[in-house]
Design a protein around this motif. Structure first.
Motif, PDB file in Angstrom:
ATOM      1  N   ARG A   1      -9.879 -85.285  49.266  1.00 47.89           N
ATOM      2  CA  ARG A   1      -9.050 -86.270  50.158  1.00 47.89           C
ATOM      3  C   ARG A   1      -9.358 -87.311  48.385  1.00 47.89           C
ATOM      4  O   ARG A   1     -10.385 -87.701  47.860  1.00 47.89           O
ATOM      5  CB  ARG A   1     -10.579 -87.407  50.839  1.00 47.89           C
ATOM      6  CG  ARG A   1     -10.137 -86.069  51.835  1.00 47.89           C
ATOM      7  CD  ARG A   1     -10.978 -87.722  52.919  1.00 47.89           C
ATOM      8  NE  ARG A   1     -10.428 -88.925  53.290  1.00 47.89           N
ATOM      9  CZ  ARG A   1     -10.702 -89.524  53.719  1.00 47.89           C
ATOM     10  NH1 ARG A   1     -12.261 -89.821  53.439  1.00 47.89           N
ATOM     11  NH2 ARG A   1      -9.351 -90.671  53.689  1.00 47.89           N
ATOM     12  N   PRO A   2      -8.502 -87.837  47.936  1.00 52.20           N
ATOM     13  CA  PRO A   2      -7.030 -87.404  47.549  1.00 52.20           C
ATOM     14  C   PRO A   2      -6.882 -85.954  47.266  1.00 52.20           C
ATOM     15  O   PRO A   2      -7.110 -85.584  46.480  1.00 52.20           O
ATOM     16  CB  PRO A   2      -6.298 -88.723  47.599  1.00 52.20           C
ATOM     17  CG  PRO A   2      -7.334 -88.875  45.997  1.00 52.20           C
ATOM     18  CD  PRO A   2      -8.603 -88.799  46.462  1.00 52.20           C
TER      19      PRO A   2
ATOM     20  N   ALA B   1       0.761 -93.587  50.564  1.00 51.49           N
ATOM     21  CA  ALA B   1       0.319 -92.125  50.777  1.00 51.49           C
ATOM     22  C   ALA B   1      -1.068 -92.120  52.428  1.00 51.49           C
ATOM     23  O   ALA B   1      -1.763 -93.266  52.066  1.00 51.49           O
ATOM     24  CB  ALA B   1      -0.687 -91.911  49.520  1.00 51.49           C
TER      25      ALA B   1
ATOM     26  N   LEU C   1      -1.261 -86.463  47.353  1.00 50.79           N
ATOM     27  CA  LEU C   1      -0.939 -87.714  47.294  1.00 50.79           C
ATOM     28  C   LEU C   1      -1.412 -88.734  46.372  1.00 50.79           C
ATOM     29  O   LEU C   1      -0.902 -89.472  45.896  1.00 50.79           O
ATOM     30  CB  LEU C   1      -2.312 -88.216  48.152  1.00 50.79           C
ATOM     31  CG  LEU C   1      -1.950 -87.839  49.965  1.00 50.79           C
ATOM     32  CD1 LEU C   1      -2.957 -87.918  50.603  1.00 50.79           C
ATOM     33  CD2 LEU C   1      -0.598 -88.006  50.318  1.00 50.79           C
ATOM     34  N   GLN C   2      -2.029 -88.275  45.341  1.00 50.24           N
ATOM     35  CA  GLN C   2      -2.737 -88.754  43.634  1.00 50.24           C
ATOM     36  C   GLN C   2      -1.054 -88.773  43.098  1.00 50.24           C
ATOM     37  O   GLN C   2      -0.473 -90.109  42.830  1.00 50.24           O
ATOM     38  CB  GLN C   2      -3.437 -88.392  42.702  1.00 50.24           C
ATOM     39  CG  GLN C   2      -5.060 -88.134  43.310  1.00 50.24           C
ATOM     40  CD  GLN C   2      -5.255 -86.927  42.703  1.00 50.24           C
ATOM     41  OE1 GLN C   2      -5.100 -86.780  41.212  1.00 50.24           O
ATOM     42  NE2 GLN C   2      -6.732 -86.663  42.953  1.00 50.24           N
TER      43      GLN C   2
ATOM     44  N   ALA D   1       2.207 -89.440  44.804  1.00 50.55           N
ATOM     45  CA  ALA D   1       2.679 -90.363  45.600  1.00 50.55           C
ATOM     46  C   ALA D   1       1.728 -92.165  45.083  1.00 50.55           C
ATOM     47  O   ALA D   1       2.823 -92.766  45.189  1.00 50.55           O
ATOM     48  CB  ALA D   1       1.937 -90.115  46.990  1.00 50.55           C
ATOM     49  N   ALA D   2       0.891 -92.242  45.520  1.00 54.92           N
ATOM     50  CA  ALA D   2      -0.099 -93.124  44.975  1.00 54.92           C
ATOM     51  C   ALA D   2       0.898 -93.744  43.270  1.00 54.92           C
ATOM     52  O   ALA D   2       0.659 -94.632  43.341  1.00 54.92           O
ATOM     53  CB  ALA D   2      -1.237 -93.187  44.674  1.00 54.92           C
TER      54      ALA D   2
ATOM     55  N   ALA E   1       4.465 -90.894  51.981  1.00 57.99           N
ATOM     56  CA  ALA E   1       4.023 -89.163  51.657  1.00 57.99           C
ATOM     57  C   ALA E   1       2.981 -89.076  52.086  1.00 57.99           C
ATOM     58  O   ALA E   1       1.825 -90.064  52.125  1.00 57.99           O
ATOM     59  CB  ALA E   1       3.812 -89.257  50.104  1.00 57.99           C
ATOM     60  N   TYR E   2       3.106 -88.266  52.980  1.00 59.72           N
ATOM     61  CA  TYR E   2       2.261 -87.955  54.299  1.00 59.72           C
ATOM     62  C   TYR E   2       1.066 -86.210  53.997  1.00 59.72           C
ATOM     63  O   TYR E   2       1.831 -85.443  54.269  1.00 59.72           O
ATOM     64  CB  TYR E   2       2.936 -88.341  55.485  1.00 59.72           C
ATOM     65  CG  TYR E   2       1.547 -88.159  56.832  1.00 59.72           C
ATOM     66  CD1 TYR E   2       0.360 -87.403  56.760  1.00 59.72           C
ATOM     67  CD2 TYR E   2       1.723 -89.014  57.851  1.00 59.72           C
ATOM     68  CE1 TYR E   2      -0.565 -87.563  58.044  1.00 59.72           C
ATOM     69  CE2 TYR E   2       0.631 -89.035  59.112  1.00 59.72           C
ATOM     70  CZ  TYR E   2       0.088 -87.960  59.158  1.00 59.72           C
ATOM     71  OH  TYR E   2      -1.381 -88.618  60.083  1.00 59.72           O
ATOM     72  N   ASP E   3      -0.093 -86.689  53.816  1.00 57.10           N
ATOM     73  CA  ASP E   3      -0.616 -85.094  53.320  1.00 57.10           C
ATOM     74  C   ASP E   3      -1.602 -84.608  54.338  1.00 57.10           C
ATOM     75  O   ASP E   3      -2.304 -85.365  54.335  1.00 57.10           O
ATOM     76  CB  ASP E   3      -0.740 -84.665  51.935  1.00 57.10           C
ATOM     77  CG  ASP E   3      -1.389 -83.447  51.619  1.00 57.10           C
ATOM     78  OD1 ASP E   3      -1.342 -82.463  52.135  1.00 57.10           O
ATOM     79  OD2 ASP E   3      -1.749 -83.303  50.416  1.00 57.10           O
TER      80      ASP E   3
ATOM     81  N   ASP F   1      -3.895 -90.094  54.495  1.00 59.33           N
ATOM     82  CA  ASP F   1      -4.251 -88.007  54.086  1.00 59.33           C
ATOM     83  C   ASP F   1      -4.440 -87.417  55.774  1.00 59.33           C
ATOM     84  O   ASP F   1      -3.894 -87.987  56.855  1.00 59.33           O
ATOM     85  CB  ASP F   1      -5.275 -88.116  53.169  1.00 59.33           C
ATOM     86  CG  ASP F   1      -6.358 -88.780  53.929  1.00 59.33           C
ATOM     87  OD1 ASP F   1      -6.609 -89.147  55.319  1.00 59.33           O
ATOM     88  OD2 ASP F   1      -7.410 -88.085  52.867  1.00 59.33           O
TER      89      ASP F   1
END
Ligand code: NAP
Length: 290
Positions: free
Chosen positions: A236-237, A251, A241-242, A244-245, A228-230, A253
């Motif tokens: 941050r994050p 993940a 992404l949270q 995804a983690a 997952a790429y934001d 950013d």
């Protein structure tokens, strides 16, 4: 900037409108200081209507060696330049311009900047379908990058059918024939089930926006091992992404993309290696102190 401004100081900068939020001056001036060069990197706030005059006028100021472009100038600048390199043509946007002789030459370093953190990851890209959320300027660079990675198919998701059709037409005419498909937002669950990499190229979740581009239950549809790429780097994050983690995904950013596109641009302007670690540290410091 490495010290005093002298009669010999050369100028780099970033054109945008607005441009006051840009972090580029922070990281470029840190690198210039570390190299001890007689350069300075400054913001150029330029309204859209003034862009042609600015591009022409800045050419007369011999100390200006090059500049970056951010929203809303990345596309509009193209016909105003003397030359646009193939990578920028294929994306349909220029983010970096260099003075070469008496000519302005444009390129795009967003593609390589986006790719930099992915090149650190071991992944069979030929088995990794990409899903891109959003179809704006950044999404075009992401599509060009996914093509370079060798993703077997690139699915771009957007909320406006007319814009999606235009995006497909623009990208397929600029890039060689490849497997690009566009979809409405409702197709997301179906696409995620087979995705190898999911990229958020929308501003959803940026700064104080409490929303996420997809739900937690949609995130859990991604296969284990997916990325997952934001593109967003503030906060941050991001919540995206949270989530995804929490799902156990890899993940990434947008900060590395920002740093790498900047380092590649600076290297091109200066014709020498640049201290990317200094740029990274300066940006991280900026984030922790604001
Ligand atoms: P842009 O050209 O304005 O495109 C934004 C895209 O997001 C458009 O397709 C837009 O759809 C879509 N979108 C916006 N709000 C939406 C919503 N609520 N629901 C669904 N779709 C929505 O912006 P951009 O330049 O591509 O930038 C996109 C993001 O990437 C921004 O957050 C930017 O900060 C980030 N970025 C990061 C880097 C980096 O170095 N890390 C570099 C470039 C960009 P419509 O066309 O339908 O409005």
């Amino acid at each position: 900037m490495s010290g005093s401004i002298l009669g010999t100081t050369k100028i780099l900068g970033i054109m945008g409108f607005p441009v006051s939020h840009s972090l580029s001056p922070v990281m470029h001036n840190a690198a210039i200081a570390s190299l001890g060069l007689d350069y300075v990197y400054v913001p150029f706030p330029i309204p859209v209507v003034d862009l042609p005059a600015a591009i022409l006028g800045l050419k007369s100021i011999q100390s200006i060696q090059g500049f970056n472009l951010t929203i809303p100038h990345k596309v509009e600048v193209m016909p105003l330049l003397d030359e646009v390199l193939p990578i920028a043509r294929s994306v349909g946007a220029v983010n970096t311009v260099k003075r070469i002789g008496d000519r302005w030459v444009g390129t795009n370093t967003d593609v390589a900047g986006f790719l930099a953190p992915l090149k650190e990851i071991e992944c069979d890209w030929k088995q990794s379908p990409a899903v891109v959320l959003g179809s704006g300027g950044a999404a075009k660079a992401v599509v060009a990058a996914c093509l370079e990675l060798g993703c077997p198919v690139i699915h771009v998701v957007g909320r406006d059918a007319k814009k999606m059709k235009q995006f497909h037409g623009a990208m397929t005419s600029q890039l060689r024939d490849y497997n690009l498909r566009v979809h409405p937002w409702a197709s997301i669950p179906h696409l995620l089930e087979v995705a190898g990499i999911l990229i958020n190229a929308t501003p959803i979740g940026m700064a104080n926006d409490p929303h996420t581009p997809i739900t937690q239950s949609e995130m859990s549809l991604l296969p284990k091992g997916a990325i997952a790429y934001d593109l967003i780097y503030t906060p941050r994050p991001t919540k995206f992404l949270q989530m995804a983690a929490a799902r156990g995904l890899r993940a990434i950013d947008g900060l590395e993309m920002l740093i790498n596109q900047g380092a590649i641009a600076l290297e091109w302007w200066l014709d020498q290696p640049v201290p990317i670690e200094v740029m990274r540290q300066q940006l991280q410091l900026t984030f922790t102190t604001r």
